[in-house]
Design an enzyme around this catalytic site. Structure first.
Site, PDB file in Angstrom:
ATOM      1  N   GLY B  62       0.788  -1.225   0.000  1.00 54.46           N
ATOM      2  CA  GLY B  62       0.000   0.000   0.000  1.00 54.46           C
ATOM      3  C   GLY B  62       0.819   1.273   0.000  1.00 54.46           C
ATOM      4  O   GLY B  62       0.285   2.348   0.200  1.00 54.46           O
ATOM      5  N   CYS B  63       2.121   1.154  -0.210  1.00 58.40           N
ATOM      6  CA  CYS B  63       2.943   2.364  -0.249  1.00 58.40           C
ATOM      7  C   CYS B  63       3.315   2.663  -1.701  1.00 58.40           C
ATOM      8  O   CYS B  63       3.537   1.755  -2.491  1.00 58.40           O
ATOM      9  CB  CYS B  63       4.208   2.182   0.562  1.00 58.40           C
ATOM     10  SG  CYS B  63       3.874   1.865   2.285  1.00 58.40           S
TER      11      CYS B  63
END
Ligand SMILES: Cc1ncc(COP(=O)(O)O)c(C=O)c1O
Lengths: 398, 146
Positions: B62-63
């Site tokens: 999710g980065c």
């Protein structure tokens, strides 16, 4: 009045430097008013009622179909099909045409630089049909490797699906040449015109493609509406992919008789307000003020490229000569996440990432780029503010 | 003790970051660029991760950029080691580690992270995707403490 003043987005957001028109363009007053006008004065369904308002809407609705046909030089308004957008149109074709024409062992060819919308539907169709999905190698400048293309054409592909312009790089691809070679092999051809439609004149008769698709929202028109052009000669190969209201001639318990294209593919109520908005967008594009501004945009793009080239840390991608006004770049040694954070902090609206073209990024050997894309409303101040913000970002990161 | 355990331990113990000091330091910055400069300087306080620690299995989902996170318990305290290949993200990681490194379960779970971020005025500067990345680090740490 400057062209920018016709776009209320800018007076409502005076601090934003909007350089993301390849994602979606801002909308001029005339388009917004046409949509409002439809709901406030003319709201009725097309091809449904027999009262005055409904008849007027139907007449206008079909007149706009005709206008779109003229706009892209399609032989007949019956060649124009409303869709939800480019993605929707391509997925529609993968079902309504692909399901009935692609067989095991067949070949489908696309460019390695396609947007996922013109890549994944064909890849998945090929998988389902045990057909072969082939991508044309991409040269370092983002253009297709023509030798490789000709090699792939020797497999006599059933479908050649190519982008008119690259969304990630802005390259105007050599579609005339690609299409004429594809035609010689008897392939059915599709052109993804999502990025071309706002920037260059499109003539589907001259291109000689079987399908041409684009989205209204990338040409100063509303979201939720796309156009699919289908040439007369391939219509017989198309089957309905959804069933419902307007497409039907007669239904009995035993069977259903369908109406021909476009009705065949336009099931249910269409996005009529957006179609009215698109009509205003076409008027806007055909206006002399727009055509004049288009020339300025070419010069502005050259200025943008010149300024970017002056920054040592900037690596540019794509062909900046044959281009619709997209600068795709990376700052050497810096992560795109950092540069993008610092630009957004300075109110610069650009896109950073793989631009839904991961196979192209893989070919260029980058994780992603920053994409600056010009619209008709951008001016020198926008470019200057962007360049100065970029310089500040680079300095800060150093 | 395996190599990796020792490395995490080492990283965690050399960290000298204090969340209260960070709050004061950032509050003193009056311009956007000095805030970012401060954040990036905080990132420089993170020791380097070696190749082994930059393994795919340590990547946080999710980065936008690559973020690696390691943690382990040592005498009831959570030892953290993390970094990123992006400078600003690295600074943000330092800010998160300042709150959580070498803390007990109770301290971790009772820490008001949203209030902390609000005081740092980070949410204004961070795009949703970037904040999400930061919050996935926080969530991983909180889950470890539960
Ligand atoms: C080349 C290209 N094809 C397809 C699409 C998809 O268009 P839409 O999202 O309007 O369906 C885009 C939009 O980014 C594009 O640039």
């Amino acid at each position: 009045m400057s062209i920018k003043q016709q776009f209320p987005f800018f007076s409502n957001n005076p601090d934003i430097v909007y350089l993301d028109s390849a994602a979606t363009t801002q909308k001029p007053n005339s388009v917004i008013e046409a949509i409002t006008q439809f709901y406030t004065h003319s709201n009725a369904n097309a091809h449904r009622g027999n009262y005055t308002t409904a008849n007027e809407v139907t007449t206008k609705y079909e007149a706009i179909r005709n206008k779109v046909a003229h706009f892209i030089h399609a032989p007949s308004p019956q060649d124009i099909i409303w869709t939800k957008g480019t993605t929707d149109a391509i997925n529609l074709l993968a079902k309504a045409w692909g399901d009935h024409n692609i067989n095991p062992g067949d070949y489908i060819v696309v460019l390695g630089s396609e947007h996922h919308a013109n890549f994944v539907p064909w890849q998945q169709l090929a998988k389902a049909k045990q057909a072969n999905f082939k991508t044309v190698n991409i040269l370092p400048d983002g253009s297709p490797d023509l030798e490789h293309y000709e090699l792939l054409l020797r497999s006599n592909p059933k479908l050649v699906a190519i982008q008119h312009c690259s969304n990630a790089l802005g390259n105007i691809q050599p579609v005339h040449h690609l299409l004429s070679l594809a035609r010689d092999t008897g392939a059915t051809t599709l052109v993804d015109g999502a990025q071309a439609i706002a920037h260059i004149p499109v003539n589907v008769s001259d291109l000689g493609c079987d399908f041409y698709v684009f989205s209204a929202h990338k040409m100063y028109g509303p979201m939720g509406l796309g156009v699919l052009y289908i040439s007369n000669k391939v219509k017989q190969n198309i089957q309905p992919y959804q069933f419902g209201g307007e497409m039907i001639e007669r239904v009995s318990i035993e069977e259903t008789l369908f109406r021909p294209i476009p009705a065949l593919l336009e099931t249910g109520t269409q996005n009529i307000s957006a179609i009215f908005g698109l009509s205003a967008a076409i008027d806007f594009i055909e206006s002399s003020i727009f055509q004049y501004a288009l020339k300025n945009k070419t010069q502005l793009f050259q200025y943008l490229i010149d300024e970017l080239k002056k920054i040592n840390e900037v690596q540019l991608f794509g062909n900046t000569e044959k281009n619709i006004g997209v600068a795709s770049f990376k700052v050497l040694e810096e992560s795109t996440a950092d540069v993008s954070a610092l630009l957004s902090e300075q109110n610069i609206a650009i896109r950073t990432g793989h631009h839904c073209a991961m196979p192209l990024m893989q070919a260029l050997k980058v994780d992603g780029t920053h994409r600056v894309s010009l619209g008709i409303y951008n001016d020198k101040t926008d470019v200057d503010r962007f360049i100065s913000a970029l310089k500040s970002a680079i300095e800060l990161l150093n | 003790m395996t190599d990796l355990t020792a490395q995490i331990s080492n990283f965690s113990q050399t960290l000298e970051l204090c969340s209260k000091e960070i709050l004061v330091q950032l509050a003193q910055q009056s311009s956007w660029d000095s805030r970012y400069r401060t954040i990036m300087l905080l990132g420089k306080k993170l020791p380097n991760l070696n190749q082994e620690m930059k393994s795919d299995s340590a990547l946080v989902q999710g980065c936008e950029s690559n973020v690696w996170l390691h943690f382990q318990w040592h005498n009831n305290h959570l030892q953290l080691a993390a970094s990123s290949d992006a400078k600003i993200v690295k600074g943000l990681i330092a800010i998160v580690l300042a709150a959580y490194n070498n803390k007990t379960r109770e301290e971790i779970l009772s820490f008001d992270i949203e209030g902390y971020f609000q005081q740092l005025q980070l949410s204004k500067n961070l795009s949703p995707s970037r904040t999400n990345g930061l919050f996935s680090i926080v969530k991983t740490i909180q889950a470890a403490a539960r």
